[in-house]
Design an enzyme around this catalytic site. Structure first.
Site, short mmCIF file in Angstrom:
data_model
loop_
_atom_site.label_atom_id
_atom_site.label_comp_id
_atom_site.label_asym_id
_atom_site.label_seq_id
_atom_site.Cartn_x
_atom_site.Cartn_y
_atom_site.Cartn_z
N SER A 126 1.52 3.50 -2.36
CA SER A 126 1.34 4.41 -3.67
C SER A 126 1.23 5.95 -2.91
O SER A 126 1.15 6.69 -3.74
CB SER A 126 0.32 4.05 -4.41
N ARG A 127 1.02 5.97 -1.70
CA ARG A 127 0.52 7.34 -1.32
C ARG A 127 1.09 7.39 0.48
O ARG A 127 1.43 6.35 0.96
CB ARG A 127 -0.63 7.80 -1.56
N GLY A 128 0.80 8.56 0.89
CA GLY A 128 0.97 8.68 2.52
C GLY A 128 2.07 8.12 3.31
O GLY A 128 3.11 8.33 2.57
N TYR A 185 -12.83 -1.62 13.76
CA TYR A 185 -11.64 -1.25 13.36
C TYR A 185 -10.63 -1.47 14.30
O TYR A 185 -9.39 -1.86 14.03
CB TYR A 185 -11.76 0.19 13.01
N GLY A 198 0.75 -1.16 -0.06
CA GLY A 198 -0.16 0.00 -0.07
C GLY A 198 0.95 1.36 -0.03
O GLY A 198 0.50 2.51 0.73
N LYS A 244 -6.97 -3.42 13.59
CA LYS A 244 -5.80 -3.01 13.79
C LYS A 244 -4.79 -3.48 14.87
O LYS A 244 -3.75 -3.85 14.78
CB LYS A 244 -5.82 -1.33 14.14
N LYS A 290 -2.75 -1.55 -4.77
CA LYS A 290 -3.72 -1.84 -6.13
C LYS A 290 -4.37 -0.73 -6.80
O LYS A 290 -5.20 -0.68 -7.53
CB LYS A 290 -4.85 -2.60 -5.41
#
Length: 288
Positions: free
Chosen positions: A14-16, A163, A12, A167, A37
């Site tokens: 691709s950003r952040g 959530y 994951g 986590k 993705k």
């Protein structure tokens, strides 16, 4: 310690925060696989695996963008195989991919429940599992989960139990695998921010510009991650690190560069134990 020539597999990214970790490693001359993705631009989210790869190359690293849904075992296996074929092995596995929805029990549909658990808990387990045989061959192998300390207080569960469970599932991977693979010299640690981090999730889901203005940049997580995975793996495993505390241990005293526009106290993040806030040198308020 430099990551030059080391290979990072980042889910994951691709950003952040994931991308920030990749770029920090790239400045050392690292090889980075971005397994995510997002291949086509998203209307609300920045970046794709290809734009991330371009940034990594410009920063001085080598990049391998791989289209990968970490819910799919075959895709993860293929992404790992491509990484090893391209770079000769894997030194660091960063489990960054995550899904979030802050809803109570009655407001959480099971499709979203399943998504969070498939990406957060199962995805972390699966990506780690696929990387471990290659990490065993590395000189200084690390798994780093972007997951919180296991602070088992009801306040972290009562508003968004689904959530929190997802986590904390990532955190339990840290707890269990750090002991399981200690004999192999593989460090398994978690890293979590003291404050909110200015990411798309904060801007789109957790308060928008107001909270973003009280947040730090993803660079603080990148610098902390770099420090952790540069440490000798046999001497630093099974820890639930907080970004600011990692960097203070590295001698950092001025954190203003990570939130240059902030005025007043910063927003504290979820899941940070009260004693961590108490010993921090940073003023925080408005905990999520």
């Amino acid at each position: 310690m430099s990551l030059k020539g080391k290979t990072l597999f980042i889910s994951g990214g691709s950003r952040g925060i994931g991308l920030a970790i990749a770029l920090r490693a790239a400045r050392d001359g690292a090889n980075v696989t971005i397994a995510a993705k997002t291949a086509e631009p998203h209307p609300k989210l920045p970046g794709t695996i290809y734009t991330a790869a371009e940034e990594i190359e410009k920063a001085g690293g080598k990049a391998l963008p791989v289209l990968c849904d970490i819910r799919e075992e075959g895709q993860v296996a293929e992404a790992v195989e491509k990484t090893v074929a391209a770079f000769g092995g894997i030194d660091v596995c960063v489990n960054n991919a995550s899904a979030i929805q802050l809803t109570g029990t009655l407001q959480t549909d099971m499709k979203r429940f399943d998504l969070m658990h498939q990406i957060n808990t199962r995805g972390t387990f699966l990506v780690s599992k696929m990387c471990i045989s290659h990490l065993k061959l590395a000189e200084n192998p690390h798994i780093l989960n972007l997951a919180p300390p296991l602070d088992m207080e009801a306040k972290w569960f009562k508003h968004h139990v689904a959530y929190t469970m997802a986590k904390f599932g990532m955190s339990m991977c840290t707890l269990g695998m750090s002991a399981e693979f200690a004999k192999d010299g593989i460090a398994v640690n978690s890293l979590w921010p003291l404050t909110a981090i200015d990411t798309a999730a904060v801007r789109n889901l957790l308060g928008g510009d107001a909270v973003a203005a009280q947040s730090r940049s993803a660079d603080i997580m990148a610098d902390a991650a770099h420090a952790i995975v540069s440490r000798p793996s046999r001497e630093a495993t099974g820890n639930f690190y907080i970004d600011e505390e990692v960097l203070r241990a590295e001698g950092v005293t001025d954190f203003s560069k990570y939130a240059p526009g902030a005025t007043g106290p910063l927003a504290g993040d979820f899941f940070v134990p009260d004693e961590v806030f108490a010993r921090s040198g940073t003023q925080v308020k408005g905990l999520f």
